[in-house]
Write an enzyme that holds these catalytic residues in place. Sequence first.
Site, PDB file in Angstrom:
ATOM      1  N   HIS A 322      30.819  17.504  23.553  1.00 43.18           N
ATOM      2  CA  HIS A 322      30.546  18.517  24.587  1.00 43.18           C
ATOM      3  C   HIS A 322      29.535  19.554  24.117  1.00 43.18           C
ATOM      4  CE1 HIS A 322      32.873  21.822  22.720  1.00 43.18           C
ATOM      5  NE2 HIS A 322      33.745  20.888  22.372  1.00 43.18           N
ATOM      6  N   CYS A 340      36.545  18.179  18.157  1.00 42.01           N
ATOM      7  CA  CYS A 340      35.518  17.630  19.037  1.00 42.01           C
ATOM      8  C   CYS A 340      34.198  17.455  18.304  1.00 42.01           C
ATOM      9  CB  CYS A 340      35.314  18.554  20.236  1.00 42.01           C
ATOM     10  SG  CYS A 340      36.681  18.518  21.412  1.00 42.01           S
TER      11      CYS A 340
END
Length: 428
Positions: A322, A340
């Site tokens: 992201h 992440c």
Amino acid sequence: MRNMDVRRRLTLLAVTIAATPLVVGGCTAGQREAVKPGHGKAAAAPSVTVTPADRTKGVPVSAEVGTTVSGGKVTAVKLTDDKGRPVPAQPREDGSGWVPDRPLENSRTYTAEVTATGDSGRTTTQKTTFTTMAKSTKPTITSELYFTDNQTYGTAMPVVVAFDPPIPKEARADVQRRLFVKTDPPQPGTWSWMSDGKQVEYRAPDFWKSGTKISVRSALEGLPIGKDAIGDADHRATGKVGRQVSLEIDNATKQMSVFREGKLLRKVPVSLGKSSTPTSSGKMVIMEKFDHTIFDTRGSADPYVVEVDDAQRLTWGGEFIHSAPWSEGEQGFTNTSHGCTNVSAAAADWLMGVTQVGDLVTVKGTEVKLDQGNGFTAWNVGWDEFAKGSALPVPAGLKPTHSATPHPGAVAGGSAPAPAPSKSNTGG
């Protein structure tokens, strides 16, 4: 004159005997045999057994017409309801039965008529009438098909069905028999169960070829599952496979390599999970994409709420690729995330236009390995290991065309819900 009358009577008797059809001994209720004229001794007619048996009551609405034939093959199947209306059905590939296109209705009577033809051309028709059960009061097992109609997927996209509660081991073969995948052009594969029974995945030995059409049916409505449960729904979807795209993320270099059709498009600096919240290493698949979402970890040991753009899910546990403009200074150098893969805002926006759900993402060199079942993990093991997870026999000839799993940059193809599994937006 008298001799002539005798000869006439004998001739008439002979003609009468010759015209009488040969009757093969042995018959079954509802079974008819058709005999074609021929010379010499007639060949035996094929034998046919049909299920459900005649006059059976309480049949599940998931029932199919089972056929067992000796001395021939099925050449016609006709299924009608109690109003005489035809019920469309499709044959199984192994010829063991015909599966109605839709679940049958509760408390209705159906008639199946099956005709088999032998090599000699003789036919046998077996007829059976059965009545379906009243609507079940047993608890249902919820199923969710992670394959959407009219969507284009990446070449690593497995067909995934998740269950809540999990499917017990002794019931998995019955459930798997009701999961159907057709591919055009044909690329046969197999289903493989996660050990906890929460998820089953389907893939072929090799990545899908671009342009492949995949049709899926999870026909579980009314299916008895174990002793105490029943299937909830009949899910269908048809999608297609798009261009080949894959990502390789290397913790040693803090770089993501983006490939399309085997060619390197770009390298993107990344920041992965810090040592207390490491990113998983393994072969994952992009599961879903969000232009905008919220990561909410309240209730965890490290609670936070953050809005993010251009997020692509990799695991049920909350690992995403992201946009992370707050860590752009660390990307390419230091790991600072909660697990992440952080990339710049510009890179995340570019990636959203390149990737598809179903693209392969390989992460290597981090402190922990990807748990099987934490996401779409069908490619995280080799073919032989994957095939061991099938509850039904896998054809022996089903093998990869490559001796090893292709490099993520290789062109794909070659010469088939909460809480189960847990799904959360807890990335960072």
